[in-house]
Write a protein that holds these residues in place. Structure first.
Motif, PDB file in Angstrom:
ATOM      1  N   VAL A   1       0.836  -1.199   0.000  1.00  0.00           N
ATOM      2  CA  VAL A   1       0.000   0.000   0.000  1.00  0.00           C
ATOM      3  C   VAL A   1       0.875   1.255   0.000  1.00  0.00           C
ATOM      4  CG1 VAL A   1      -1.647   1.358   1.333  1.00  0.00           C
ATOM      5  CG2 VAL A   1      -1.973  -1.111   1.091  1.00  0.00           C
ATOM      6  N   ALA A   2       1.935   1.251   0.814  1.00  0.00           N
ATOM      7  CA  ALA A   2       2.818   2.410   0.891  1.00  0.00           C
ATOM      8  C   ALA A   2       3.499   2.669  -0.452  1.00  0.00           C
ATOM      9  CB  ALA A   2       3.859   2.206   1.982  1.00  0.00           C
ATOM     10  N   LEU A   3       3.936   1.600  -1.102  1.00  0.00           N
ATOM     11  CA  LEU A   3       4.584   1.753  -2.412  1.00  0.00           C
ATOM     12  C   LEU A   3       3.597   2.261  -3.455  1.00  0.00           C
ATOM     13  CD1 LEU A   3       6.790  -1.484  -2.578  1.00  0.00           C
ATOM     14  CD2 LEU A   3       7.573   0.862  -2.184  1.00  0.00           C
ATOM     15  N   GLU A   4       2.381   1.740  -3.407  1.00  0.00           N
ATOM     16  CA  GLU A   4       1.372   2.149  -4.388  1.00  0.00           C
ATOM     17  C   GLU A   4       0.979   3.611  -4.215  1.00  0.00           C
ATOM     18  OE1 GLU A   4      -0.920  -1.849  -5.787  1.00  0.00           O
ATOM     19  OE2 GLU A   4      -1.672  -0.882  -3.956  1.00  0.00           O
ATOM     20  N   GLU A   5       0.988   4.103  -2.985  1.00  0.00           N
ATOM     21  CA  GLU A   5       0.655   5.512  -2.752  1.00  0.00           C
ATOM     22  C   GLU A   5       1.686   6.435  -3.392  1.00  0.00           C
ATOM     23  OE1 GLU A   5       0.347   5.862   1.449  1.00  0.00           O
ATOM     24  OE2 GLU A   5      -1.734   5.150   1.534  1.00  0.00           O
ATOM     25  N   ALA A   6       2.942   5.958  -3.483  1.00  0.00           N
ATOM     26  CA  ALA A   6       4.007   6.781  -4.046  1.00  0.00           C
ATOM     27  C   ALA A   6       4.201   6.559  -5.542  1.00  0.00           C
ATOM     28  CB  ALA A   6       5.321   6.483  -3.320  1.00  0.00           C
ATOM     29  N   ILE A   7       3.932   5.338  -6.006  1.00  0.00           N
ATOM     30  CA  ILE A   7       4.281   4.968  -7.377  1.00  0.00           C
ATOM     31  C   ILE A   7       3.069   4.787  -8.271  1.00  0.00           C
ATOM     32  CG2 ILE A   7       5.496   3.250  -8.787  1.00  0.00           C
ATOM     33  CD1 ILE A   7       7.157   2.609  -6.246  1.00  0.00           C
ATOM     34  N   GLY A   8       1.972   4.287  -7.694  1.00  0.00           N
ATOM     35  CA  GLY A   8       0.794   3.930  -8.478  1.00  0.00           C
ATOM     36  C   GLY A   8       0.491   2.455  -8.318  1.00  0.00           C
ATOM     37  N   PRO A   9      -0.571   1.966  -8.960  1.00  0.00           N
ATOM     38  CA  PRO A   9      -0.981   0.556  -8.803  1.00  0.00           C
ATOM     39  C   PRO A   9       0.148  -0.406  -9.179  1.00  0.00           C
ATOM     40  CG  PRO A   9      -2.681   1.825  -9.920  1.00  0.00           C
ATOM     41  CD  PRO A   9      -1.476   2.701  -9.865  1.00  0.00           C
ATOM     42  N   LEU A  10       0.445  -1.313  -8.273  1.00  0.00           N
ATOM     43  CA  LEU A  10       1.491  -2.307  -8.517  1.00  0.00           C
ATOM     44  C   LEU A  10       0.953  -3.729  -8.561  1.00  0.00           C
ATOM     45  CD1 LEU A  10       4.238  -0.931  -6.096  1.00  0.00           C
ATOM     46  CD2 LEU A  10       4.069  -0.571  -8.566  1.00  0.00           C
ATOM     47  N   VAL A  11      -0.134  -3.949  -7.835  1.00  0.00           N
ATOM     48  CA  VAL A  11      -0.694  -5.306  -7.734  1.00  0.00           C
ATOM     49  C   VAL A  11      -2.171  -5.274  -8.099  1.00  0.00           C
ATOM     50  CG1 VAL A  11      -1.125  -7.267  -6.219  1.00  0.00           C
ATOM     51  CG2 VAL A  11       0.956  -5.907  -5.922  1.00  0.00           C
ATOM     52  N   GLU A  12      -2.549  -6.133  -9.025  1.00  0.00           N
ATOM     53  CA  GLU A  12      -3.956  -6.298  -9.393  1.00  0.00           C
ATOM     54  C   GLU A  12      -4.517  -7.469  -8.603  1.00  0.00           C
ATOM     55  OE1 GLU A  12      -3.924  -4.731 -14.029  1.00  0.00           O
ATOM     56  OE2 GLU A  12      -3.888  -6.885 -13.592  1.00  0.00           O
ATOM     57  N   ARG A  13      -5.613  -7.226  -7.894  1.00  0.00           N
ATOM     58  CA  ARG A  13      -6.187  -8.247  -7.039  1.00  0.00           C
ATOM     59  C   ARG A  13      -7.527  -8.701  -7.594  1.00  0.00           C
ATOM     60  NH1 ARG A  13      -3.970  -4.095  -4.446  1.00  0.00           N
ATOM     61  NH2 ARG A  13      -2.414  -4.421  -2.800  1.00  0.00           N
ATOM     62  N   THR A  14      -7.733 -10.002  -7.621  1.00  0.00           N
ATOM     63  CA  THR A  14      -9.027 -10.563  -8.025  1.00  0.00           C
ATOM     64  C   THR A  14      -9.570 -11.388  -6.874  1.00  0.00           C
ATOM     65  OG1 THR A  14      -7.925 -12.501  -8.998  1.00  0.00           O
ATOM     66  CG2 THR A  14      -8.389 -10.656 -10.461  1.00  0.00           C
ATOM     67  N   ARG A  15     -10.898 -11.372  -6.717  1.00  0.00           N
ATOM     68  CA  ARG A  15     -11.543 -12.071  -5.597  1.00  0.00           C
ATOM     69  C   ARG A  15     -12.418 -13.207  -6.097  1.00  0.00           C
ATOM     70  NH1 ARG A  15     -11.137  -9.278  -0.885  1.00  0.00           N
ATOM     71  NH2 ARG A  15     -10.524  -7.081  -1.004  1.00  0.00           N
ATOM     72  N   GLY A  16     -12.446 -14.277  -5.315  1.00  0.00           N
ATOM     73  CA  GLY A  16     -13.368 -15.385  -5.565  1.00  0.00           C
ATOM     74  C   GLY A  16     -13.168 -16.029  -6.923  1.00  0.00           C
ATOM     75  N   GLY A  17     -14.266 -16.557  -7.491  1.00  0.00           N
ATOM     76  CA  GLY A  17     -14.195 -17.226  -8.778  1.00  0.00           C
ATOM     77  C   GLY A  17     -13.765 -18.668  -8.641  1.00  0.00           C
ATOM     78  N   ALA A  18     -13.734 -19.346  -9.757  1.00  0.00           N
ATOM     79  CA  ALA A  18     -13.396 -20.769  -9.750  1.00  0.00           C
ATOM     80  C   ALA A  18     -11.994 -21.027  -9.228  1.00  0.00           C
ATOM     81  CB  ALA A  18     -13.547 -21.338 -11.164  1.00  0.00           C
ATOM     82  N   ASP A  19     -11.073 -20.063  -9.471  1.00  0.00           N
ATOM     83  CA  ASP A  19      -9.692 -20.254  -9.053  1.00  0.00           C
ATOM     84  C   ASP A  19      -9.400 -19.668  -7.673  1.00  0.00           C
ATOM     85  OD1 ASP A  19      -9.125 -21.483 -11.481  1.00  0.00           O
ATOM     86  OD2 ASP A  19      -8.716 -19.562 -12.459  1.00  0.00           O
ATOM     87  N   GLY A  20     -10.414 -19.101  -7.042  1.00  0.00           N
ATOM     88  CA  GLY A  20     -10.225 -18.588  -5.689  1.00  0.00           C
ATOM     89  C   GLY A  20      -9.588 -17.224  -5.613  1.00  0.00           C
ATOM     90  N   GLY A  21      -9.444 -16.522  -6.733  1.00  0.00           N
ATOM     91  CA  GLY A  21      -8.848 -15.196  -6.721  1.00  0.00           C
ATOM     92  C   GLY A  21      -7.340 -15.247  -6.642  1.00  0.00           C
ATOM     93  N   GLY A  22      -6.732 -14.083  -6.574  1.00  0.00           N
ATOM     94  CA  GLY A  22      -5.278 -14.016  -6.509  1.00  0.00           C
ATOM     95  C   GLY A  22      -4.782 -12.623  -6.816  1.00  0.00           C
ATOM     96  N   SER A  23      -3.476 -12.506  -7.019  1.00  0.00           N
ATOM     97  CA  SER A  23      -2.852 -11.216  -7.290  1.00  0.00           C
ATOM     98  C   SER A  23      -1.822 -11.363  -8.398  1.00  0.00           C
ATOM     99  CB  SER A  23      -2.169 -10.665  -6.031  1.00  0.00           C
ATOM    100  OG  SER A  23      -3.103 -10.485  -4.972  1.00  0.00           O
ATOM    101  N   SER A  24      -1.687 -10.307  -9.203  1.00  0.00           N
ATOM    102  CA  SER A  24      -0.690 -10.289 -10.260  1.00  0.00           C
ATOM    103  C   SER A  24      -0.113  -8.885 -10.356  1.00  0.00           C
ATOM    104  CB  SER A  24      -1.299 -10.704 -11.599  1.00  0.00           C
ATOM    105  OG  SER A  24      -2.361  -9.827 -11.962  1.00  0.00           O
ATOM    106  N   LEU A  25       1.054  -8.749 -10.963  1.00  0.00           N
ATOM    107  CA  LEU A  25       1.712  -7.453 -11.061  1.00  0.00           C
ATOM    108  C   LEU A  25       1.168  -6.639 -12.236  1.00  0.00           C
ATOM    109  CD1 LEU A  25       5.459  -8.290 -10.350  1.00  0.00           C
ATOM    110  CD2 LEU A  25       3.618  -7.768  -8.735  1.00  0.00           C
ATOM    111  N   THR A  26       1.129  -5.333 -12.046  1.00  0.00           N
ATOM    112  CA  THR A  26       0.717  -4.424 -13.106  1.00  0.00           C
ATOM    113  C   THR A  26       1.921  -4.099 -13.996  1.00  0.00           C
ATOM    114  OG1 THR A  26       1.238  -2.447 -11.834  1.00  0.00           O
ATOM    115  CG2 THR A  26      -0.969  -3.391 -11.551  1.00  0.00           C
ATOM    116  N   GLY A  27       1.649  -3.426 -15.101  1.00  0.00           N
ATOM    117  CA  GLY A  27       2.732  -2.981 -15.962  1.00  0.00           C
ATOM    118  C   GLY A  27       3.662  -2.025 -15.240  1.00  0.00           C
ATOM    119  N   THR A  28       3.105  -1.200 -14.359  1.00  0.00           N
ATOM    120  CA  THR A  28       3.922  -0.274 -13.573  1.00  0.00           C
ATOM    121  C   THR A  28       4.907  -1.028 -12.698  1.00  0.00           C
ATOM    122  OG1 THR A  28       2.157   1.378 -13.524  1.00  0.00           O
ATOM    123  CG2 THR A  28       3.871   1.563 -11.834  1.00  0.00           C
ATOM    124  N   ALA A  29       4.454  -2.124 -12.092  1.00  0.00           N
ATOM    125  CA  ALA A  29       5.330  -2.927 -11.243  1.00  0.00           C
ATOM    126  C   ALA A  29       6.440  -3.570 -12.055  1.00  0.00           C
ATOM    127  CB  ALA A  29       4.516  -4.006 -10.526  1.00  0.00           C
TER     128      ALA A  29
END
Length: 234
Positions: A52-80
């Protein structure tokens, strides 16, 4: 041998260091913040707070998905991913400065746009900063200014500021403790053409599966290429 420095990127009020880079790569590898916390043996709340601290300074770094068949997860953005590449280049600058190579290509100046000129060489046209009076030039590409990509992942020329792109094949590889020298045999080269040398991190060697015979795309920003006039010297 122990290093007496700890490279970091200063972005606004936040310093991005090796610990942050390891965290982002662990998120990428594990597909979630919780998985990254477990893999790194860190506290999940603190890891999340750091993101969260990094994203406040740099911008979105992690894309988060919730639920679904795969149970959700996180992936890096182009900025990251851009941030990780910037850090890799910083490591190269720190740890590989004593082994920087310079590759020189020569040819006539065939076009000009202000300080930038297009030089026609054996390996194609190269856009570089060339003196205004030059009709022929020798352009120099430093190994620490070269980025390597898998052909399928190379950015399109019309969607990036990187104007020089070369297709080639890895001819040789010299790996050190932290960085590696890679010799690229460029398409269109003649017997007298030198290999384009790139200086990359050991992680990039593994990520791109760099080895002799591997096809790669090398890219270099025009402003990182310098030319000198060779009129009357050839």
């Amino acid at each position: 041998m122990e290093k007496d420095f700890d490279p970091y990127l200063q972005i606004g009020d936040v310093a991005v260091d090796r610990s942050d880079v390891e965290m982002l790569r662990a998120i990428d590898d594990c597909g979630s913040l919780s998985g990254a916390a477990t893999a790194l043996e860190r506290s999940y709340p603190r890891l999340q707070q750091r993101v969260v601290a990094l994203e406040e300074a740099i911008g979105p770094l992690v894309e988060r998905t919730r639920g679904g068949a795969d149970g959700g997860g996180s992936s890096l953005t182009g900025t990251a991913r851009d941030l990780l590449e910037r850090f890799d280049r910083l490591v190269v600058a720190y740890e590989g400065v004593a082994r920087v190579d310079e590759t020189v290509f020569s040819g006539p100046v065939v076009d000009r746009d202000g300080e930038l000129a297009t030089v026609r060489t054996d390996v194609g046209r190269i856009l570089a900063v060339v003196p205004a009076e030059a009709n022929t030039a020798a352009v120099t590409i430093r190994s620490d200014a070269v980025s390597l990509h898998a052909p399928s992942d190379a950015p399109r020329a019309d969607r990036t500021s990187v104007r020089n792109r070369f297709d080639g094949t890895v001819g040789w590889l010299e790996a050190g403790d932290a960085v590696a020298r890679v010799g690229i045999e460029l398409e269109g080269r003649t017997e007298d053409s030198p290999d384009l040398v790139a200086l990359v991190t050991r992680r990039s060697v593994g990520t791109l599966d760099i080895e002799p015979g591997r096809e790669v795309v090398a890219s270099v920003k025009a402003t990182a290429v310098r030319g000198v006039a060779t009129d009357g010297l050839e």
